[in-house]
Enzyme design. Structure first.
Site, PDB file in Angstrom:
ATOM      1  N   THR A 167      27.606  34.113 -82.139  1.00  0.00           N
ATOM      2  CA  THR A 167      26.429  34.173 -83.277  1.00  0.00           C
ATOM      3  C   THR A 167      27.355  33.458 -84.536  1.00  0.00           C
ATOM      4  O   THR A 167      28.463  33.487 -84.782  1.00  0.00           O
ATOM      5  CB  THR A 167      26.368  35.528 -83.564  1.00  0.00           C
ATOM      6  OG1 THR A 167      25.679  36.110 -82.549  1.00  0.00           O
ATOM      7  CG2 THR A 167      25.416  36.002 -85.050  1.00  0.00           C
ATOM      8  N   VAL A 168      26.534  32.733 -85.323  1.00  0.00           N
ATOM      9  CA  VAL A 168      27.145  32.101 -86.489  1.00  0.00           C
ATOM     10  C   VAL A 168      26.513  32.745 -87.602  1.00  0.00           C
ATOM     11  O   VAL A 168      25.317  33.005 -87.893  1.00  0.00           O
ATOM     12  CB  VAL A 168      26.615  30.508 -86.438  1.00  0.00           C
ATOM     13  CG1 VAL A 168      27.246  29.775 -87.780  1.00  0.00           C
ATOM     14  CG2 VAL A 168      27.214  29.707 -85.090  1.00  0.00           C
TER      15      VAL A 168
ATOM     16  N   ASP B 168      29.035  18.055 -76.060  1.00  0.00           N
ATOM     17  CA  ASP B 168      28.032  18.997 -76.208  1.00  0.00           C
ATOM     18  C   ASP B 168      27.222  18.174 -77.265  1.00  0.00           C
ATOM     19  O   ASP B 168      26.815  18.822 -78.380  1.00  0.00           O
ATOM     20  CB  ASP B 168      28.416  20.458 -76.729  1.00  0.00           C
ATOM     21  CG  ASP B 168      27.266  21.136 -76.247  1.00  0.00           C
ATOM     22  OD1 ASP B 168      26.243  20.777 -75.593  1.00  0.00           O
ATOM     23  OD2 ASP B 168      27.442  22.496 -76.644  1.00  0.00           O
TER      24      ASP B 168
HETATM   25  P1  ATP Z   1      25.100  26.242 -78.061  1.00  0.00           P
HETATM   26  O1  ATP Z   1      25.605  27.733 -78.066  1.00  0.00           O
HETATM   27  O2  ATP Z   1      24.590  25.955 -76.789  1.00  0.00           O
HETATM   28  O3  ATP Z   1      26.082  25.485 -78.653  1.00  0.00           O
HETATM   29  P2  ATP Z   1      23.616  26.390 -80.535  1.00  0.00           P
HETATM   30  O4  ATP Z   1      24.598  24.952 -81.014  1.00  0.00           O
HETATM   31  O5  ATP Z   1      22.292  26.330 -80.937  1.00  0.00           O
HETATM   32  O6  ATP Z   1      23.967  26.560 -79.144  1.00  0.00           O
HETATM   33  P3  ATP Z   1      25.742  27.724 -82.166  1.00  0.00           P
HETATM   34  O7  ATP Z   1      26.450  26.661 -82.006  1.00  0.00           O
HETATM   35  O8  ATP Z   1      26.174  29.159 -81.933  1.00  0.00           O
HETATM   36  O9  ATP Z   1      24.458  27.482 -81.074  1.00  0.00           O
HETATM   37  O10 ATP Z   1      25.154  27.728 -83.338  1.00  0.00           O
HETATM   38  C1  ATP Z   1      23.765  28.570 -83.779  1.00  0.00           C
HETATM   39  C2  ATP Z   1      23.261  28.128 -85.016  1.00  0.00           C
HETATM   40  O11 ATP Z   1      23.831  28.166 -86.016  1.00  0.00           O
HETATM   41  C3  ATP Z   1      22.965  26.390 -84.961  1.00  0.00           C
HETATM   42  O12 ATP Z   1      21.849  26.251 -84.257  1.00  0.00           O
HETATM   43  C4  ATP Z   1      22.822  26.078 -86.474  1.00  0.00           C
HETATM   44  O13 ATP Z   1      21.362  26.373 -86.989  1.00  0.00           O
HETATM   45  C5  ATP Z   1      23.663  27.395 -87.030  1.00  0.00           C
HETATM   46  N1  ATP Z   1      25.048  26.547 -87.574  1.00  0.00           N
HETATM   47  C6  ATP Z   1      26.128  26.725 -86.777  1.00  0.00           C
HETATM   48  N2  ATP Z   1      26.914  25.847 -87.579  1.00  0.00           N
HETATM   49  C7  ATP Z   1      26.672  25.958 -88.852  1.00  0.00           C
HETATM   50  C8  ATP Z   1      27.357  25.382 -90.070  1.00  0.00           C
HETATM   51  N3  ATP Z   1      28.538  25.054 -90.172  1.00  0.00           N
HETATM   52  N4  ATP Z   1      26.410  25.438 -91.217  1.00  0.00           N
HETATM   53  C9  ATP Z   1      25.200  26.133 -90.933  1.00  0.00           C
HETATM   54  N5  ATP Z   1      24.556  26.450 -90.131  1.00  0.00           N
HETATM   55  C10 ATP Z   1      25.241  26.326 -88.626  1.00  0.00           C
END
Ligand code: ATP
Ligand code: MG
Length: 428
Positions: A181-182, A285
């Site tokens: 989770t971000v 990726d």
């Molecule tokens: P995967 O796990 O397959 O890589 P993902 O890229 O959608 O899938 P995450 O990398 O966990 O998943 O990111 C989740 C979401 O968080 C992203 O889709 C993005 O919208 C947001 N996010 C990630 N990093 C940042 C950042 N540095 N600033 C703003 N939003 C971000």
């Protein structure tokens, strides 16, 4: 006296005189680096100094020779500790025997210089703000910590010490991915907004250490097309990776994007990939959710697999699929796979089948410009040998056309989209 091998890494060196590390340079011009007694020497410090001695190579590890002449690789603080412990043992023996003390010899694990692959002449910049090629820190003392980063913001944060859980206030959830989770978070000491990715990993402490050491290279990433890295830390069974927050989020939520905006985005992506290649990093990726934008019009890549161990650990809990929208069309590029009402997670095998059996998707001519259609066709070539490398894409007419340093276009588009979403939310 033999020193224990599991000596604490923070313990000062036991020798009363200064430690001299001899950096063995492949062409024979060895460099001696003197470290004052009692200094706390970290693995990253050594890499920094090697980086200054060999500015055209990317060194992520080095070696030393044991008593049998076997080369031992050092990739972490732990392995540094073992090396120093071994060295001090030999020093003690040399002192007892009254022979001259030999410097500690290390052999940088030289990677191939970027050379022709990096057509922009990009380098790993470990000496921020300095055009001076001499490296006084090489021969005397430890490298200056404040010189490790070029970003002023990053320096400010690092000046407040390493990232840790206590200093971070978690705010909103920005999104969930397959791995974790971000969060949007507030870094109290610096007053800075961060994006913190938290991933649950049930792995051993040894693997945790390996991941931390593999992430070290992120400190050296210094490009406007790569997300800024502020640090990472483990708490119990979860890792938190702190990066620059991008207020426009990721491109997957924008769906259909106009060609003139995609042009600028493509330039940033190609430049980001070229930079990563110069560091010998393969992204692995590249997808819309790993391309982030902000209201300043910057486009940056994130989530490239620098840590094999982290990628492997996450892969064990992988539950999703790799399907995503084509940003120019605003729809799934293989319509035959995804019918109305179907969820992407239900069709990964059909998708793989489609990629293998079918011709790659093409953009409709007439709707999009000829250079854009050609660019996408080149990138979609199935045979990897026929697919252009990032540096070759840099001279493609579509990239050349939009390589105009115009950040206004993306900036205005991001601001307008954010405004539209806000007003839509206000209406609902
Ligand atoms: P995967 O796990 O397959 O890589 P993902 O890229 O959608 O899938 P995450 O990398 O966990 O998943 O990111 C989740 C979401 O968080 C992203 O889709 C993005 O919208 C947001 N996010 C990630 N990093 C940042 C950042 N540095 N600033 C703003 N939003 C971000
Ligand atoms: Mg991601």
């Amino acid at each position: 006296m033999l020193l224990p091998r599991d000596m604490e890494p923070k313990a000062p060196p036991p020798q009363s005189q200064q430690l001299v590390i001899r950096i063995k340079v492949p062409d024979g011009g060895d460099v001696d680096w003197s470290i004052p007694p009692g200094s706390q020497l970290l693995f990253r410090d050594v890499l920094d100094v090697i980086g200054q001695v060999l500015p055209d190579t990317t060194t992520t590890a080095f070696e030393y020779e044991d008593e049998d002449g076997d080369r031992i690789t050092v990739r972490s603080d732990e392995e540094m500790k073992a090396m120093l412990s071994y060295y001090y043992t030999t020093v003690t023996e040399q002192q007892v025997n009254g022979v001259m003390i030999e410097p500690l010899q290390i052999y940088p694990r030289a990677c191939k210089p970027p050379g022709k692959r990096n057509i922009h002449g990009l380098k790993v910049n470990t000496r921020a703000g300095s055009s001076n090629n001499s490296c006084p820190a090489v021969t005397e003392g430890l490298p200056n910590n404040s010189l490790k980063k070029s970003s002023a913001e990053l320096k400010k944060i690092l000046a407040n010490g390493q990232m840790n859980e206590q200093d971070i206030q978690y705010r909103d959830i920005l999104g969930h991915g397959n791995g974790g989770t971000v969060y949007k978070a507030y870094h109290v000491p610096s007053g800075k907004i961060l994006a913190v990715k938290v991933i649950l990993l049930d792995i051993t402490v040894e693997l945790q250490k390996q991941i931390m050491s593999e992430l070290e290279i992120l400190y050296k990433c210094d490009s406007s097309y790569i997300i800024g890295f502020y640090g990472a830390f483990f708490v119990e069974n979860r890792i938190s990776i702190c990066t620059e927050f991008m207020d426009g989020g990721s491109l997957d939520v924008y769906r259909k994007i106009p060609e003139h905006v995609l042009g600028r985005i493509s330039v940033a992506v190609v430049k980001g990939l070229t930079y990563l290649w110069s560091l010998k990093i393969l992204h692995r990726d590249v997808k819309p959710s790993n391309m982030l934008v902000n209201t300043r019009g910057q486009v940056k890549l994130c989530d490239f697999g620098v840590s094999t161990q982290l990628v492997n650990s996450i892969a064990k809990t992988y539950v999703g699929t790799n399907a995503y929208m084509a940003l120019a069309l605003g729809r799934f590029p293989y319509p035959q796979v995804l019918r109305p009402g179907e969820v992407l997670n239900e069709v990964p095998l059909q998708l793989l089948q489609c990629i293998v059996d079918e011709d790659p998707p093409v953009l409709p001519v007439g709707v999009f410009s000829e250079p854009f259609v050609h660019f996408i066709t080149q990138c979609m070539r199935k045979l990897s040998t026929e697919r252009p490398a990032p540096e070759e894409l840099m001279v493609h007419p579509f990239i050349v056309q939009y390589n105009d340093k115009n950040t206004e276009v993306v900036s205005m588009w991001v601001c307008r989209m954010l405004e539209e979403w806000r007003s839509q939310q206000g209406i609902q």
